[in-house]
Design an enzyme around this catalytic site. Structure first.
Site, PDB file in Angstrom:
ATOM      1  CG  HIS A 198     -22.855  -7.839  51.122  1.00  0.00           C
ATOM      2  ND1 HIS A 198     -22.831  -7.136  50.211  1.00  0.00           N
ATOM      3  CD2 HIS A 198     -21.580  -8.148  51.344  1.00  0.00           C
ATOM      4  CE1 HIS A 198     -21.656  -7.147  49.435  1.00  0.00           C
ATOM      5  NE2 HIS A 198     -20.633  -7.742  50.201  1.00  0.00           N
ATOM      6  CD  GLU A 241     -21.586  -4.526  52.124  1.00  0.00           C
ATOM      7  OE1 GLU A 241     -21.019  -5.421  53.058  1.00  0.00           O
ATOM      8  OE2 GLU A 241     -20.957  -4.393  51.150  1.00  0.00           O
TER       9      GLU A 241
END
Length: 286
Positions: free
Chosen positions: A157, A260
């Site tokens: 992330h 991400e």
């Protein structure tokens, strides 16, 4: 908090979080043992590549806002319960080794055994290999150590530092299908480059090899190459959502964007007993 390392390396503490600091001829980096999370990466002569909130919670058992959190064994919320984005990002990982490669780059390996987690009925072993050099390469390996098949979704992330979200664009997703999570998961098709206007929360069904983040304000472009991934998320909270986030300073949301590397919850990875899966993200400026 207690933690395990080998005898050759002792991490220092930031708040209640043990971190490893790396400084080699190519770059500086900082890695948190909590979450197995790269917190910073800065090639020599460059601005910082990763964004870390100055208000990040550096306390035991809480997610750290910024860097490259590891979302595992599910990405996003989960109907069956459990923490958002899974539990790996708040667990304490074990330091396995650090060494210098022939290239002069630094390699760090961390591990996390999963034997019994109430919210997830499975057993697994996680390993993350982080190589810090002219590029930042993160490899997350999941191994099913249990007796039955498990399903996982996951994400690296990544929060990127940018000059201003009004100025940037992201190349490499033209023509890709995506779900607009900021608009009731509406199905869309990307037309051209991704532009950040207000809140952006898009889950792309994407097998492409790379995306390029263009930032004329900092005079640079950041390339994100990946493998073992079937999706990409682009996320920027926008002013309304950012105001509700205790660990994002006012207006600082414009200085970061997330691109991400993920495996989609809708198309999860199935691991048979003894099976493994490797997901890799490699980041470089230029």
């Amino acid at each position: 908090m207690t933690f395990q390392t080998n005898s050759a390396f002792k991490p220092r503490m930031i708040g209640a979080v043990p971190v490893l600091e790396i400084d080699n001829p190519f770059a500086k980096a900082m890695i948190s043992l909590q979450g197995g999370q790269v917190l910073s990466y800065q090639p020599k002569g460059q601005e910082k590549v990763l964004w870390l909130s100055p208000l990040a919670d550096m306390v035991e058992g809480k997610a750290i806002r910024g860097g490259v959190p590891i979302c595992w064994p599910w990405f996003g919320p989960r109907q069956e319960g459990g923490p958002n984005h899974g539990f790996a990002r708040t667990e304490l990982w074990k330091f396995e080794l650090t060494d210098t490669l022939e290239t002069g780059e630094t390699r760090v390996v961390l591990s996390l055994p999963i034997d019994s987690i109430p919210e997830w009925d499975g057993k697994a072993g996680l390993t993350i290999e982080i190589i810090v050099g002219k590029t930042l390469r993160i490899s997350l390996t999941s191994r099913n150590t249990g007796a039955r098949k498990v399903e996982i979704s996951q994400a690296l992330h990544t929060y990127f530092t940018v000059s201003n979200t009004d100025l940037i664009w992201i190349e490499g997703l033209d023509g890709k299908r995506y779900l607009d999570e900021a608009d009731d998961s509406r199905a869309c098709i990307q037309e051209g480059d991704v532009i950040i206007q207000g809140e952006v929360d898009r889950t792309y069904i994407d097998d492409s090899e790379c995306c390029i983040l263009h930032d004329p304000g900092l005079g640079r472009k950041i390339t994100i190459k990946k493998s073992g991934s079937n999706g990409t998320v682009v996320w920027s909270p926008g002013p309304v959502r950012a105001e509700k986030m205790h660990d994002v300073p006012t207006f600082d949301y414009k200085s970061m964007v997330c691109v991400e590397t993920i495996t989609l919850p809708q198309v999860s990875v199935g691991l048979e007993p003894g099976g493994s899966h490797v997901m890799v993200a490699e980041i470089f400026v230029g």
